[in-house]
Write a protein that holds these residues in place. Structure first.
Motif, mmCIF file in Angstrom:
data_model
loop_
_atom_site.group_PDB
_atom_site.id
_atom_site.type_symbol
_atom_site.label_atom_id
_atom_site.label_comp_id
_atom_site.label_asym_id
_atom_site.label_seq_id
_atom_site.Cartn_x
_atom_site.Cartn_y
_atom_site.Cartn_z
ATOM 1 N N VAL B 192 -3.869 -28.872 19.152
ATOM 2 C CA VAL B 192 -4.816 -29.497 20.233
ATOM 3 C C VAL B 192 -4.835 -28.134 21.256
ATOM 4 C CG1 VAL B 192 -1.769 -29.150 21.030
ATOM 5 C CG2 VAL B 192 -3.525 -31.414 21.256
ATOM 6 N N HIS B 193 -6.218 -29.255 21.393
ATOM 7 C CA HIS B 193 -6.794 -28.333 22.765
ATOM 8 C C HIS B 193 -6.369 -29.669 23.337
ATOM 9 C CE1 HIS B 193 -8.604 -25.361 21.229
ATOM 10 N NE2 HIS B 193 -8.225 -25.984 20.005
ATOM 11 N N VAL B 194 -6.657 -28.917 24.819
ATOM 12 C CA VAL B 194 -6.378 -30.116 26.240
ATOM 13 C C VAL B 194 -7.630 -29.359 27.498
ATOM 14 C CG1 VAL B 194 -4.841 -30.341 27.456
ATOM 15 C CG2 VAL B 194 -3.984 -30.390 25.798
ATOM 16 N N THR B 195 -8.516 -30.240 28.003
ATOM 17 C CA THR B 195 -9.437 -29.909 28.648
ATOM 18 C C THR B 195 -9.047 -30.157 30.152
ATOM 19 O OG1 THR B 195 -10.402 -29.116 26.658
ATOM 20 C CG2 THR B 195 -11.280 -29.202 28.896
ATOM 21 N N GLY B 196 -9.341 -29.851 30.702
ATOM 22 C CA GLY B 196 -8.996 -30.527 32.561
ATOM 23 C C GLY B 196 -10.400 -30.787 32.838
ATOM 24 N N PRO B 307 -6.600 -23.494 34.575
ATOM 25 C CA PRO B 307 -7.421 -23.268 33.646
ATOM 26 C C PRO B 307 -8.617 -24.165 33.501
ATOM 27 C CG PRO B 307 -5.040 -22.544 32.950
ATOM 28 C CD PRO B 307 -5.354 -23.102 34.791
ATOM 29 N N SER B 308 -9.444 -24.110 32.799
ATOM 30 C CA SER B 308 -9.394 -25.353 31.963
ATOM 31 C C SER B 308 -9.763 -26.023 31.050
ATOM 32 C CB SER B 308 -11.658 -24.696 32.309
ATOM 33 O OG SER B 308 -12.204 -25.934 31.024
ATOM 34 N N LYS B 309 -8.449 -25.184 30.078
ATOM 35 C CA LYS B 309 -8.109 -25.586 28.905
ATOM 36 C C LYS B 309 -6.450 -24.893 28.655
ATOM 37 C CE LYS B 309 -13.315 -25.241 26.963
ATOM 38 N NZ LYS B 309 -12.990 -26.840 26.451
ATOM 39 N N ALA B 310 -6.337 -25.784 27.513
ATOM 40 C CA ALA B 310 -5.336 -25.032 26.860
ATOM 41 C C ALA B 310 -4.667 -25.031 26.159
ATOM 42 C CB ALA B 310 -4.177 -25.677 27.856
ATOM 43 N N PHE B 311 -4.346 -24.876 25.337
ATOM 44 C CA PHE B 311 -4.144 -25.369 24.065
ATOM 45 C C PHE B 311 -3.018 -24.950 22.591
ATOM 46 C CE2 PHE B 311 -3.943 -21.439 20.846
ATOM 47 C CZ PHE B 311 -4.493 -20.204 21.570
#
Lengths: 457, 457
Positions: B192-196, B307-311
């Motif tokens: 799962v990838h989360v993008t802000g 950060p822009s992203k986390a996974f």
């Protein structure tokens, strides 16, 4: 006078990442670059050794009754990773249009060089300018200035000879509007480590038996904010300073556009302290952020492992009058109290910094004992900004941190005039950092005029 | 007969990490090692090309009425990182006492070589042994066997000529007690990838304005279990098979010691599906685990970035009759429904595998149409185990997964006799993997006797 852009290129080419021992050469190069530039302007330069990266302390002598300003800057930069996201090499300065790209271009090499260039120009125009100037340029700002307290202890008396600190390590809201920064947020940083089993385990052979440390960490971190956007740590907001009415009035002058800001960030929803607009929240409210998280297998494909450990890097931005040590303790207490059974929680203490506030002359809450030279400096800066940028500056607290400003205040009583020079789109601490060369040009002229006015007495 | 320990060293020296293209040479070396060893035993070897790593299909011809067993194994291994935690080099086999250390020693190089050595010994003793033997050794087990379905399609008719599958890719509970594995868990894996924000942001300039993707990810992951230890995904347990009474009876024979198990794992609290002991939970219940998590700055010191992203990497272990695709969908639906506003959620589909169950002869739920050769194989294995280890085997489902076993069953109808050979302390998928050489010796003798008994008809 030297060509400021060419000099800035030289400066950026020294990869001066202070936190990473691999960049020792780059740190040395950047330090020598600044030292020799100041020497060439007639300053007597003292390279003060520390346990890690030396502090440059450079002085132009003068008569005792001359105004004396202490110009602060730092020659170190943030790490450049993730390198893959840079469109031009991080340490190979590249001019595209009116911007120069490279790590440190805006934080703080461009702005520091702006002020050095202004001094150079002012002294070229009038070698007898009746002004005492001290440069204090450190190499550990991006790692929390660990050597600074000891330096401050040893040099306090020399610093006290100055009337105020002048620096450009804060932000412009846009190209047309200068902000003189009236406050900075503080910092409280720590890492939390969660340990489960004593080694990584096969998730088939042992999955379903024990609490996964990544799960435990996620459950802990998920408790640290309310869905509405408040930090959910008991006592976190206890010491937060109220906002003065003139501060809200100044912010209104900014005319900031929420829609454009959301678009710039690439988000569709703001998430702020309830009751505060995004622009208020970032300036007047504290935060608790996760700067990094890691654990288990992060490579391509899959590895069906239950990791032994997971960690997160936490940083709080603090506002006056929050105290970093108190906040760290409250965050650790909350995490310990909420950690589920079956894992062990440890902390690594990282650096910290006090928040800072300075009130310009003529406000409802201006201190009655404000230094007259500081008041004159603010007025000289207002005048120079109005002449060069076509409109007066506004006074705003900002969300960033320059912890040594509060340290200097506490130790020597000196306040700071903070002339912001970097723009939101400069990508500080991120890939493709850049600095606007038009801003640099106007910045040099502004500081030059401020110096000349201040020297007139 | 070759020296099995020396041969195993040779095998381990080929660093055959299938998921990482850097190890292409090691994969080739391991494949050629197995192929040439089987050729030297008189097998006709077919190296079947796939899109990635070839499958070794090797046959010993024989008469049609002879029993025919298909021995399965894999020549690929898990990645060896984190390398820093290995006490001996991961790909330099090291014998210490009665153990051989090295990545793949237990999973699956040691056990596979045990069975090859047993065949070699049986054929040396009786070159005319009336037994047909096929080896099927793949190189993509640790990456979910992506090429296997196509191979199965093409080779189904050839595989159907066999009576049953025989393999050693499951566990022994301890050195004295053999388990014939009666079931395997399946797998459903996804990231799962989360993008802000659209890039990493300075946490001072923008902190307090937007939802940090690490925070969003933590909040999502924290919803996926109940505090009691159930997976909190709607419908997750719908298709879970009840445990048969004889299975609980067999588990009792194990006499497993919870205290010793907790000590082995280095934990003070178990966290299981409520109502199941740790030993039941791992064999009879599904899981949802986090195999890895990442985002933001993970290096030394600090980097004050949003950060822009986390996974996160998620894997579910499934039990009969859960279906991987259904479970993946339910997990994704739950995550999407619970993702907070202000971030974007994406998934990367990883591999999957069906769970598997086989019932030995003479049980309340043994299928009436069970293959007579399979029943004879189970009895021959029981007899050989009893002779070599001094006590009969027990039949237990286990927590691990060998997805192709279910695939073969579905496509060809063949069931598997699973003779476990690795021990809990063998550190599969973890640093310092090792294989017990006493177990190897007894394993060779057990399989040799089983082959001889089976050949007698």
């Amino acid at each position: 006078m030297f060509d400021p852009v060419e000099k800035l290129k030289e400066f950026i080419r020294h990869p001066s990442v202070s936190t990473d021992p691999k960049f020792r050469e780059g740190m040395k190069g950047a330090q020598e670059f600044v030292s020799s530039l100041l020497r060439s302007l007639g300053f007597s330069v003292d390279v003060v050794a520390t346990k890690l990266h030396p502090i440059i302390f450079a002085q132009r002598a003068g008569e005792k009754h001359w105004p004396h300003l202490l110009i602060y800057g730092h020659y170190d930069v943030q790490p450049a990773d993730p390198l893959a996201l840079w469109k031009t090499p991080a340490f190979e300065p590249t001019v595209i249009g009116n911007r120069i790209y490279g790590r440190g271009a805006a934080d703080n090499k461009g702005p520091l060089l702006t002020n050095i260039a202004a001094v150079a120009q002012a002294l070229e125009d009038n070698p007898k300018l009746p002004l005492r100037i001290t440069f204090l340029v450190e190499g550990e700002e991006e790692m929390g200035s660990p050597s600074f307290p000891k330096f401050l202890e040893a040099y306090a008396d020399k610093l006290k000879e100055a009337d105020f600190v002048y620096l450009s390590d804060t932000a412009l809201p846009n190209e047309n509007q200068v902000v003189l920064t009236s406050g900075l947020r503080g910092l409280a940083l720590l890492d939390v480590h969660v340990t489960g089993p004593n080694g990584d385990l096969h998730s088939g052979l042992h999955g379903g038996v024990l609490l996964n440390p990544i799960q435990a960490l996620a459950e802990i971190l998920a408790t640290l904010h309310t869905p509405e956007g408040r930090v959910n740590v008991p006592g976190f907001y206890d010491d937060v300073l109220d906002v003065h009415p003139w501060e809200r009035d100044e912010l209104k002058k900014l005319g900031a556009d929420e829609k454009a800001y959301a678009q710039f960030l690439g988000i569709d929803t703001f998430y702020t302290t309830p009751g505060f607009s995004p622009f208020e929240s970032v300036r007047f409210q504290p935060t608790l952020e996760f700067n990094g998280i890691g654990g288990g297998y992060q490579g391509e494909g899959t590895k069906t492992v239950i990791p032994s450990k997971a960690f997160a890097k936490i940083s709080c931005r603090l506002v006056p009058n929050q105290q970093p040590d108190v906040i760290k303790q409250r965050v650790m207490d909350a995490i310990r109290a909420r950690a589920p059974k079956g894992v062990k929680v440890d902390f690594v203490d990282q650096h910290k910094g006090d928040p800072y506030v300075v009130v310009p002359p003529g406000r409802s809450n201006t201190p009655t004992d404000q230094s007259p030279v500081l008041a004159r400096a603010f007025r000289a800066a207002e005048q120079a900004v109005t002449e060069v940028w076509g409109r007066p500056p506004i006074y705003l607290r900002e969300g960033g941190s320059v912890p040594i400003i509060a340290d200097i205040k506490r130790k020597t009583g000196l306040d700071s005039v903070m002339f912001g020079l970097f723009l939101p789109e400069d990508n500080l601490h991120a890939p493709n950092e850049s600095f606007n060369l038009d801003v640099m040009k106007k910045g040099i002229e502004t500081t030059r005029r401020m110096l000349v006015t201040l020297a007139k007495g």
